[in-house]
Enzyme design. Structure first.
Site, PDB file in Angstrom:
ATOM      1  N   PRO A 209       0.854  -1.191   0.000  1.00 16.62           N
ATOM      2  CA  PRO A 209       0.000   0.000   0.000  1.00 16.62           C
ATOM      3  C   PRO A 209       0.892   1.243   0.000  1.00 16.62           C
ATOM      4  O   PRO A 209       1.754   1.388   0.849  1.00 16.62           O
ATOM      5  CB  PRO A 209      -0.784  -0.121   1.310  1.00 16.62           C
ATOM      6  CG  PRO A 209      -0.092  -1.139   2.114  1.00 16.62           C
ATOM      7  CD  PRO A 209       0.816  -1.940   1.246  1.00 16.62           C
ATOM      8  N   ASP A 385       6.146   2.828   1.283  1.00 14.32           N
ATOM      9  CA  ASP A 385       5.341   1.645   1.599  1.00 14.32           C
ATOM     10  C   ASP A 385       4.722   1.880   2.978  1.00 14.32           C
ATOM     11  O   ASP A 385       5.437   1.895   3.991  1.00 14.32           O
ATOM     12  CB  ASP A 385       6.268   0.420   1.586  1.00 14.32           C
ATOM     13  CG  ASP A 385       5.526  -0.889   1.851  1.00 14.32           C
ATOM     14  OD1 ASP A 385       4.407  -0.837   2.399  1.00 14.32           O
ATOM     15  OD2 ASP A 385       6.093  -1.947   1.516  1.00 14.32           O
ATOM     16  N   HIS A 386       3.416   2.026   2.999  1.00 17.29           N
ATOM     17  CA  HIS A 386       2.733   2.406   4.241  1.00 17.29           C
ATOM     18  C   HIS A 386       2.714   1.272   5.267  1.00 17.29           C
ATOM     19  O   HIS A 386       2.370   1.477   6.426  1.00 17.29           O
ATOM     20  CB  HIS A 386       1.295   2.846   3.910  1.00 17.29           C
ATOM     21  CG  HIS A 386       0.730   3.845   4.870  1.00 17.29           C
ATOM     22  ND1 HIS A 386       1.314   4.137   6.074  1.00 17.29           N
ATOM     23  CD2 HIS A 386      -0.377   4.627   4.805  1.00 17.29           C
ATOM     24  CE1 HIS A 386       0.596   5.044   6.712  1.00 17.29           C
ATOM     25  NE2 HIS A 386      -0.437   5.360   5.966  1.00 17.29           N
ATOM     26  N   ARG A 387       3.107   0.071   4.848  1.00 15.91           N
ATOM     27  CA  ARG A 387       3.196  -1.013   5.837  1.00 15.91           C
ATOM     28  C   ARG A 387       4.364  -0.753   6.787  1.00 15.91           C
ATOM     29  O   ARG A 387       4.377  -1.225   7.908  1.00 15.91           O
ATOM     30  CB  ARG A 387       3.424  -2.360   5.133  1.00 15.91           C
ATOM     31  CG  ARG A 387       2.250  -2.828   4.305  1.00 15.91           C
ATOM     32  CD  ARG A 387       2.608  -4.077   3.528  1.00 15.91           C
ATOM     33  NE  ARG A 387       3.759  -3.856   2.647  1.00 15.91           N
ATOM     34  CZ  ARG A 387       4.347  -4.798   1.916  1.00 15.91           C
ATOM     35  NH1 ARG A 387       3.895  -6.036   1.970  1.00 15.91           N
ATOM     36  NH2 ARG A 387       5.378  -4.520   1.135  1.00 15.91           N
TER      37      ARG A 387
END
Ligand code: CAO
Length: 413
Positions: A209, A385-387
């Site tokens: 994400p 990367d929002h993780r």
């Protein structure tokens, strides 16, 4: 004694002389209640007419091209068990949302139809879809008039399994379009680099994400410095472009925010923190996009990096890069500054966790010390990367890189 019933066109919302465009049954077929038996097409929509009974078709009384209205005879059927009242035909989904909104059933159906439009499928396909628990509204049909055939269903299930099965991430197969119908076409196979890029960006797009944070760096002083040393660099056989300074600024950012210099491990439960500073540079070549990596940018001086950047991008354009040249990157920079544009949203080069997009610097009136001054503003687009990275850290990193570029003393240190 056999219970033979005439099967009539039910209430079709008052439409008259509607075209029969498809017959889905033939004499001898066994059908269940609600199985579609014919397809009608009015000016506004297409609709399938379901069977009100379960039984065996004795005779089909309509053919494709006939015009029918409520009460027209469709077929005769040897009915099993009790005869139940025929239901009203559920109106199909119309393409224009405002029209569907007037019909609650259709409007609700539209929400669950990502492909848009009504579902056309025969009884066999519907039965199979039911057995496989497949929502037919998600299956693109490749049969006549977009009808869903069994092959489409198998293909859909295959794609769903390949892309994670029950994860809810199943992607419907792309509809097959006959482009020749609209004009002249030519087929050009994708080369190896483009196919490789396609696979990589697709994997990144569906697994990570991603958020893009935009910022601007005031590069007025940096540009003055660059102009001062530009000729010196040319004399030594290479170009001194803003990109070299941006690489240094990114390394400063990686040092201050180590999370950006990490990768998720294969389990997704741990972060691998890197203690080296290798920067990938997206290079545009005639064959496609390649990303050679410049190693240990933190340990190299500006001129050394500029020289290496010139050499490696030439190597890329000469198609001489080796896999080693393209491995080991910590973070990538994609610079479109030499081409133009104001901002873009680059895709993270996973397993890296961030990428910096650079667009063309432009003189802008900036309010400094109580007055407007012409300043050279460089647009930056940081995708992460929002993780792994939170929004606040994304903004901090982007701001810090901008500050470094605005005050080149930080880069020299
Ligand atoms: N703003 C204004 N001018 C810029 C600039 C910016 N952000 N970036 C570069 N320029 C100028 C350079 O200074 C140079 O001008 P001068 O010769 O007058 O100094 C000119 O634009 C051309 O630069 P360049 O593109 O040759 O060199 P570079 O170091 O900036 O970039 C490279 C090198 C290999 C990254 C580039 O050639 C390239 O291939 N870019 C495309 C990358 C790409 O395709 N990215 C998309 C990937 S998809 O996500």
């Amino acid at each position: 004694m056999a219970n033979v019933q005439n099967v009539l066109i039910p209430d079709i919302g008052g439409a008259e002389d509607v075209d029969v465009i498809e017959i889905l049954i033939k004499a001898g077929d066994e059908v269940a209640v609600e199985d579609s038996i014919i397809t009608l097409e009015s000016e506004k929509a297409t609709m399938e007419v379901p069977s009100p009974y379960a039984g065996k078709i004795k005779k089909v009384s309509v053919k494709v091209g006939d015009k029918v209205s409520e009460g027209s005879l469709m077929c005769t059927m040897e009915v099993k068990g009790e005869v139940v009242e025929a239901k009203e035909v559920e109106q199909p989904v119309e393409k224009a949302p405002e029209k569907s909104a007037a019909k609650p059933t259709a409007a609700a159906a539209q929400m669950s139809q990502p492909l848009g439009g009504p579902v056309y499928a025969g009884p066999g396909v519907r039965r199979l879809a039911h057995e496989l628990s497949v929502d037919l509204s998600r299956v693109p049909g490749t049969g006549p008039k977009g009808r869903i055939i069994k092959q489409d269903l198998y293909q859909f299930v295959k794609s769903a399994m390949a892309s994670g099965g029950g994860s809810g991430l199943a992607v419907a197969a792309a509809p097959k379009v006959d482009f020749k119908k609209f004009g002249e076409i030519e087929i050009t196979p994708l080369n190896k680099i483009k196919r490789f890029t396609a696979a990589n960006v697709h994997r990144s797009w569906v697994t990570a994400p991603q958020v893009t944070q935009f910022s601007e760096a005031d590069t007025t002083d940096l540009e003055a410095f660059r102009q001062k040393h530009k000729q010196e660099a040319i004399d030594q056989g290479f170009k001194l472009t803003p990109l070299v300074f941006i690489m240094k600024a990114v390394v400063a950012g990686l040092k201050k925010f180590p999370m950006f210099n990490s990768s998720l491990d294969a389990t997704g439960q741990n972060l691998i923190m890197k203690k080296y500073f290798n920067i990938g540079i997206a290079v545009d070549t005639a064959e496609g996009l390649v990303v050679p990596v410049i190693r240990n940018v933190d340990k190299k001086r500006i001129y050394a990096i500029a020289k290496e950047l010139g050499e490696i991008s030439q190597k890329a354009r000469d198609k001489k890069l080796t896999p080693v040249d393209m491995s080991g990157g910590c973070m990538t920079i994609s610079s479109l500054g030499g081409i133009g544009g104001t901002a873009f949203t680059p895709i993270v080069n996973t397993p890296e966790v961030a990428i910096l997009g650079v667009s063309r610097a432009k003189i802008q009136a900036v309010f400094v010390d109580g007055e407007f001054q012409p300043r050279l503003m460089l647009p930056l687009s940081l995708t992460y990367d929002h993780r792994v990275i939170d929004g606040a850290d994304g903004a901090r990193f982007a701001t810090y890189v901008s500050e470094c570029l605005s005050d080149i003393r930080t880069l020299v240190l």
